[in-house]
Structure formats: C-alpha cells, structure tokens
Motif scaffolding. Structure first.
Motif, PDB file in Angstrom:
ATOM      1  N   ILE A  83       6.687 -16.581  -1.675  1.00  0.00           N
ATOM      2  CA  ILE A  83       5.907 -15.416  -1.367  1.00  0.00           C
ATOM      3  C   ILE A  83       6.338 -14.386  -1.692  1.00  0.00           C
ATOM      4  O   ILE A  83       7.389 -13.667  -0.935  1.00  0.00           O
ATOM      5  CB  ILE A  83       5.560 -15.765   0.215  1.00  0.00           C
ATOM      6  CG1 ILE A  83       4.965 -17.058   0.528  1.00  0.00           C
ATOM      7  CG2 ILE A  83       4.318 -14.678   0.616  1.00  0.00           C
ATOM      8  CD1 ILE A  83       4.870 -17.349   2.026  1.00  0.00           C
ATOM      9  N   THR A  84       5.554 -13.331  -2.256  1.00  0.00           N
ATOM     10  CA  THR A  84       5.960 -11.898  -2.865  1.00  0.00           C
ATOM     11  C   THR A  84       5.116 -10.931  -2.255  1.00  0.00           C
ATOM     12  O   THR A  84       3.871 -11.182  -2.102  1.00  0.00           O
ATOM     13  CB  THR A  84       6.120 -12.003  -4.221  1.00  0.00           C
ATOM     14  OG1 THR A  84       4.815 -11.825  -4.881  1.00  0.00           O
ATOM     15  CG2 THR A  84       6.942 -13.106  -4.918  1.00  0.00           C
ATOM     16  N   SER A  85       5.543  -9.852  -1.917  1.00  0.00           N
ATOM     17  CA  SER A  85       4.960  -8.708  -1.508  1.00  0.00           C
ATOM     18  C   SER A  85       4.729  -7.723  -2.390  1.00  0.00           C
ATOM     19  O   SER A  85       3.738  -6.469  -2.384  1.00  0.00           O
ATOM     20  CB  SER A  85       5.603  -8.093  -0.092  1.00  0.00           C
ATOM     21  OG  SER A  85       7.052  -7.794  -0.619  1.00  0.00           O
ATOM     22  N   THR A  86       5.424  -7.687  -3.541  1.00  0.00           N
ATOM     23  CA  THR A  86       5.136  -6.361  -4.669  1.00  0.00           C
ATOM     24  C   THR A  86       4.841  -7.267  -5.914  1.00  0.00           C
ATOM     25  O   THR A  86       5.253  -8.169  -6.329  1.00  0.00           O
ATOM     26  CB  THR A  86       6.488  -5.626  -4.956  1.00  0.00           C
ATOM     27  OG1 THR A  86       7.540  -6.587  -5.245  1.00  0.00           O
ATOM     28  CG2 THR A  86       6.908  -5.323  -3.401  1.00  0.00           C
ATOM     29  N   SER A  90       6.440 -10.187  -8.229  1.00  0.00           N
ATOM     30  CA  SER A  90       5.622 -11.412  -8.630  1.00  0.00           C
ATOM     31  C   SER A  90       5.952 -11.743 -10.229  1.00  0.00           C
ATOM     32  O   SER A  90       6.029 -12.675 -10.799  1.00  0.00           O
ATOM     33  CB  SER A  90       4.266 -11.183  -8.466  1.00  0.00           C
ATOM     34  OG  SER A  90       3.725 -12.031  -9.003  1.00  0.00           O
ATOM     35  N   THR A 104      -2.736 -14.785  -6.651  1.00  0.00           N
ATOM     36  CA  THR A 104      -3.020 -13.680  -6.057  1.00  0.00           C
ATOM     37  C   THR A 104      -3.666 -13.264  -4.900  1.00  0.00           C
ATOM     38  O   THR A 104      -4.786 -13.518  -5.341  1.00  0.00           O
ATOM     39  CB  THR A 104      -3.258 -12.435  -7.240  1.00  0.00           C
ATOM     40  OG1 THR A 104      -2.529 -12.586  -8.302  1.00  0.00           O
ATOM     41  CG2 THR A 104      -3.312 -11.158  -6.687  1.00  0.00           C
ATOM     42  N   SER A 106      -3.793 -10.808  -2.788  1.00  0.00           N
ATOM     43  CA  SER A 106      -3.894  -9.210  -2.659  1.00  0.00           C
ATOM     44  C   SER A 106      -3.140  -8.450  -3.461  1.00  0.00           C
ATOM     45  O   SER A 106      -2.425  -9.055  -4.374  1.00  0.00           O
ATOM     46  CB  SER A 106      -4.033  -8.852  -1.048  1.00  0.00           C
ATOM     47  OG  SER A 106      -2.658  -8.798  -0.721  1.00  0.00           O
ATOM     48  N   SER A 108      -0.984  -6.567  -2.450  1.00  0.00           N
ATOM     49  CA  SER A 108       0.304  -6.639  -2.118  1.00  0.00           C
ATOM     50  C   SER A 108       1.047  -8.019  -1.903  1.00  0.00           C
ATOM     51  O   SER A 108       2.118  -7.859  -1.206  1.00  0.00           O
ATOM     52  CB  SER A 108       0.297  -5.724  -0.675  1.00  0.00           C
ATOM     53  OG  SER A 108      -0.546  -6.257   0.136  1.00  0.00           O
ATOM     54  N   GLN A 109       0.210  -8.988  -1.984  1.00  0.00           N
ATOM     55  CA  GLN A 109       0.706 -10.299  -1.839  1.00  0.00           C
ATOM     56  C   GLN A 109       0.550 -11.354  -2.674  1.00  0.00           C
ATOM     57  O   GLN A 109      -0.887 -11.530  -3.140  1.00  0.00           O
ATOM     58  CB  GLN A 109       0.403 -10.732  -0.264  1.00  0.00           C
ATOM     59  CG  GLN A 109       1.175 -11.918   0.195  1.00  0.00           C
ATOM     60  CD  GLN A 109       0.968 -12.173   1.508  1.00  0.00           C
ATOM     61  OE1 GLN A 109      -0.059 -12.639   1.782  1.00  0.00           O
ATOM     62  NE2 GLN A 109       1.908 -12.675   2.162  1.00  0.00           N
ATOM     63  N   SER A 110       1.432 -12.001  -3.238  1.00  0.00           N
ATOM     64  CA  SER A 110       1.182 -13.264  -4.191  1.00  0.00           C
ATOM     65  C   SER A 110       2.223 -14.483  -3.713  1.00  0.00           C
ATOM     66  O   SER A 110       3.056 -14.302  -3.123  1.00  0.00           O
ATOM     67  CB  SER A 110       1.310 -12.921  -5.644  1.00  0.00           C
ATOM     68  OG  SER A 110       0.493 -11.916  -5.850  1.00  0.00           O
ATOM     69  N   VAL A 111       1.549 -15.606  -4.043  1.00  0.00           N
ATOM     70  CA  VAL A 111       2.122 -16.908  -3.830  1.00  0.00           C
ATOM     71  C   VAL A 111       2.349 -17.607  -5.175  1.00  0.00           C
ATOM     72  O   VAL A 111       1.550 -17.718  -6.053  1.00  0.00           O
ATOM     73  CB  VAL A 111       1.361 -17.730  -3.016  1.00  0.00           C
ATOM     74  CG1 VAL A 111       2.206 -19.358  -2.725  1.00  0.00           C
ATOM     75  CG2 VAL A 111       1.165 -17.147  -1.524  1.00  0.00           C
ATOM     76  N   GLU A 192      -7.337 -12.253  -7.742  1.00  0.00           N
ATOM     77  CA  GLU A 192      -7.752 -11.992  -6.656  1.00  0.00           C
ATOM     78  C   GLU A 192      -8.945 -12.644  -6.402  1.00  0.00           C
ATOM     79  O   GLU A 192      -9.698 -13.004  -5.325  1.00  0.00           O
ATOM     80  CB  GLU A 192      -7.938 -10.292  -6.466  1.00  0.00           C
ATOM     81  CG  GLU A 192      -6.391  -9.906  -6.002  1.00  0.00           C
ATOM     82  CD  GLU A 192      -6.794  -8.221  -5.431  1.00  0.00           C
ATOM     83  OE1 GLU A 192      -7.307  -8.333  -4.430  1.00  0.00           O
ATOM     84  OE2 GLU A 192      -6.615  -7.450  -6.219  1.00  0.00           O
TER      85      GLU A 192
END
Length: 445
Positions: A83-86, A90, A104, A106, A108-111, A192
């Motif tokens: 889980i990444t925030s940038t 990612s 994706t 959002s 600011s967040q991707s898995v 997204e």
C-alpha cells in the motif's frame, strides 16, 4: 479504465517468456496429426472468419490458435501486497522487473499486488497489441469480415492487453481466464476511474474498461445444451453478473457458484471479437477439414439441380470459398428452395444482386436470395452431419445440429445489446428461426 502505459523497454531475456513464434502452430483441420508427445491445452477460434482471416493467417494474427504446454512454466500467482501513499513509491514498486497489478485508489494512494513465478502453470495472453508478449493478436470482427480485405478505420474497443489464460501443466490441464494482460513492463494498471474494490479476504480486485465476458454452455458443447448466462470475469478471475452497461464503473453482483474455468464450448467476448474455446477432448470428437471436404463431395455427388434452369449445382471447393462460381447453388432463405443463379424475380427495379428480395418460382414466397457457402471452420460444428441447413440471411451451410445450436446463442454487441449471429461470418441472424432447411431438387434422370 485500464491504463496501458509502459515506462521502459524490457529485453526478451528479462521477460522470461516463451516466444509465441516458438510455439507449435497447427493449421485448421490438422488437429489429429500433431505429435502425441506434445500436450495441447485447447484452441481458441475467433467467430466470424470461417477458417482463416481475409488476408490469410500469419503468425500470432490468425483466426484460430492452439495453446500448447511450454518447455518451461511461465505462470504467475499473487504474492506480496504493498500500500503506497505517493506516486513515486508506486512507480518504483511497479518497475521491479516482476509482474504486478496496480490499483490506483486516489491521487495519494495505490495498492500494488506483486506476482511471483508459478511453476505449475503456463500463461498465455490475448489482446490487440502486436507486442511479442501477446500470444494471440485479436482485432475487431465485423459482420461479413471475410468478404472485406480492408482494415477497419473505426477505433477498436478491444484492449491492447485484453485477457490472460492460465493453464495447469499437470492433468487434467485446467484452463482459467482472467481479465487484463501484463504489458511489456510486466504490469497491469487500473486507474482511478476503473471499477475496483477490496475483497472480503483483504485483497484487491477490479474490472477492465470494456470488460471480458464469458459464457459457459449449460450442458457442454452439444445440441441439447441450452445457452448459459453471460458473466464478467475480473482481474483476479472472479465471476460477476454483467454491469448495467459495458463500461459502467459499478460492478455486478458476485456469482459465487460459478468459476473462471474454461469448458469445451465456452465463449469469451472481448468487446469487439468473440472467441470460442475448444478443449482437446472436444476437438477429438469434432469434424476436421477432411470431414467437411468429404461432406461437400458427397453433396455434389448427389447432383442437385436447379428446378427451373435444370443445371447441375455444385458447392465450390473449400479453398475457393466466398468466390461465386457458375454452378454455385443459391437459396431463397424464406422457404429454403435451392436454385442456380438467375437475375429475374427481383422485387426492385434494376436489382438482381445477392440479398435482394425475390419471389421463389416454386412456392411464391418472397425473401432474400443468396448464394450458399460451406461453413469451413470445423471447430464451430456440433457434429459431422450433412450440409442440410443454412443460416439466414448469409447462406452459410452446415449440419442441422450446428445451426440450431448457434441460432439460440445471444452474442454480445456494443455496450449492452445481444444478437444471435452466424459463427462463420458474424452476420446477425434473421427470420423466425435464424436458419432454414434446404430443399434440393434431385437429378431428373
């Protein structure tokens, strides 16, 4: 929406994939002559091409492709979840040189789900892209595509990396289908706006832009099998009810009692082309080109005659299909009476072309008047019965069981329409049944 970007080139060695050109490719009709030591998982047949593409089958771009066991496994399976925030993190994870699926959520967040090597499976990829990692290159199919040699100018709705097939390397060699394929960076990206969600077990799943639809026959590929229900397959291979429209962001309901395992006769729709899956066992019971040629010769040996012109009719050779010849049989699709070609009886002034409304001189029924063609794609046949029926209005001839089966199969068209179509040319079927029984006139002597 599936994003199909690839940030950097990868060498063939890094891809570690068996090149499609190294896979044995067997021409249609020679299914039973392959080396018995080679394991064949099954074959995909693109509906609408009647045995070969208009310009001929070449390499990975063809109307039919067999999947064989690879010299070494290239399958993958889900492994680690990040889980990444940038976006930077990612991108870094997505370029590790291993297969991954990026969701994706959002800005600011991707898995990111990393996939590891699976020594028990072989992976095959299908899509519009001509990159070497695609094993089967598929383009949009238009009705009567066999008759047109020009490339369609309309924008394709088939994804460049449409789907992937995973085949178990050990008996019973089960084949499973998954939406989306890995690009040249070994990644699958769901942006997204793509339909995606967390599963109850904490994993991620999603759908591609136009979706990958599958229909399994209810009781196998047989004349007694009613149509199954069209479902949508997710990136992780789960089965869902269809979305409201093909590209809607809201997924359908999970269908827990169905799976992504391909059966003999399963149909796969890529939103622009529909593929028929035949298992090795199923093909073993199907006719071959040799069988179809014997049926053609037998039909011609009966010396059918035009009941008006008294000329002897004959189906052209399979190699000369779609080329109208002098002895070509023609049919009034409203009644099924078979004639030789004649220009009179047309209801439109200055007419006389194939498909014009004509009045049958025997029974006075009015309807299209078209040439008859032998259906040449043996994998679409239910049996090796005599060429006794024809699809309406295209005039492709095959066995009674075959026309009855395909006339009740609704094939996807556009975003939410379904129509029964001829499996040999993709023409929408018309009339009360979608086919007609042929009435031949025997020789007078």
């Amino acid at each position: 929406m599936v994003l199909e970007g690839c940030s950097e080139a990868v060498t063939p060695k890094a891809l570690d994939l068996q090149r499609p050109s190294e896979l044995p490719i067997v021409p249609t009709g020679t299914e039973h002559s392959i080396d018995k030591d080679i394991i064949k998982y099954g074959e995909f047949i693109v509906l609408g091409y009647n045995g070969s593409l208009a310009n001929g089958d070449r390499g990975r771009r063809r109307s039919r492709l067999a999947l064989y066991k690879r010299p070494s496994a290239n399958g993958v399976k889900p492994d680690v979840i990040h889980i990444t925030s940038t976006p930077l993190a990612s991108k870094a994870l997505a370029n590790l040189g291993q297969h991954s699926v990026s969701y994706t959520l959002s800005r600011s967040q991707s898995v990111i789900v990393e996939y590891s090597h699976d020594s028990n499976t072989d992976m095959f990829q299908i899509g519009r892209s001509t990159e070497t990692l695609i094993d089967f290159v598929v383009t949009d199919t238009a009705p009567n595509s066999q008759l047109s040699s020009e490339t369609q100018s309309i924008q394709s709705t088939i994804s460049r990396f449409a789907c992937r097939i995973s085949c178990e390397r050990s008996p019973p060699y089960i084949a499973r289908i998954y939406a989306a394929g890995f690009d040249s960076s070994k990644n699958i990206f769901l942006g997204e706006r793509a339909a995606k969600w967390r599963t109850p077990d904490g994993l991620m799943d999603g759908l591609t832009t136009n979706g990958v639809l599958v229909m399994h026959p209810a009781h196998g590929f047989s004349d007694e099998s009613p149509p199954g229900v069209w479902r949508e397959i997710s990136v992780c291979g789960n089965v869902y009810a269809l979305r409201e429209t093909r590209s809607a962001q809201q997924r359908g309901k999970l269908v827990e009692n169905e799976s992504n395992v391909l059966q003999d006769g399963s149909l796969v729709d890529l939103c622009g082309a529909t593929l028929l899956w035949r298992t090795t066992e199923g093909l073993g019971n199907a006719p071959t080109l040799k069988h179809l040629e014997a049926l053609r010769q037998e039909a011609n040996a009966a010396r059918p005659q035009c009941p008006v012109g008294f000329s002897t009719l004959a189906f052209p050779s399979l190699a000369h299909r779609e080329v109208i010849e002098k002895q070509q049989p023609w049919v009034y699709v409203s009644c099924g009476h078979v004639h030789g070609y004649h220009s009179w009886g047309c209801r439109k002034e200055g007419g006389g072309a194939a498909g014009d409304e004509r009045e049958c001189p025997l029974c006075r029924q009015v309807g299209p008047y078209v040439p008859l063609w032998m259906g040449c794609e043996a994998g679409s046949y239910l049996d090796a019965g005599p060429p006794s029926h024809a699809f309406c209005p295209c005039g492709h001839v095959c066995s009674a069981k075959t026309v009855k089966y395909w006339s009740r199969i609704p094939l996807p068209h556009g975003t939410h329409d379904f129509h029964a179509a001829c499996p040999f040319c993709a023409t929408w079927l018309t009339g009360a049944k979608g086919y007609v029984k042929l009435i031949y006139q025997g020789p007078l002597d």
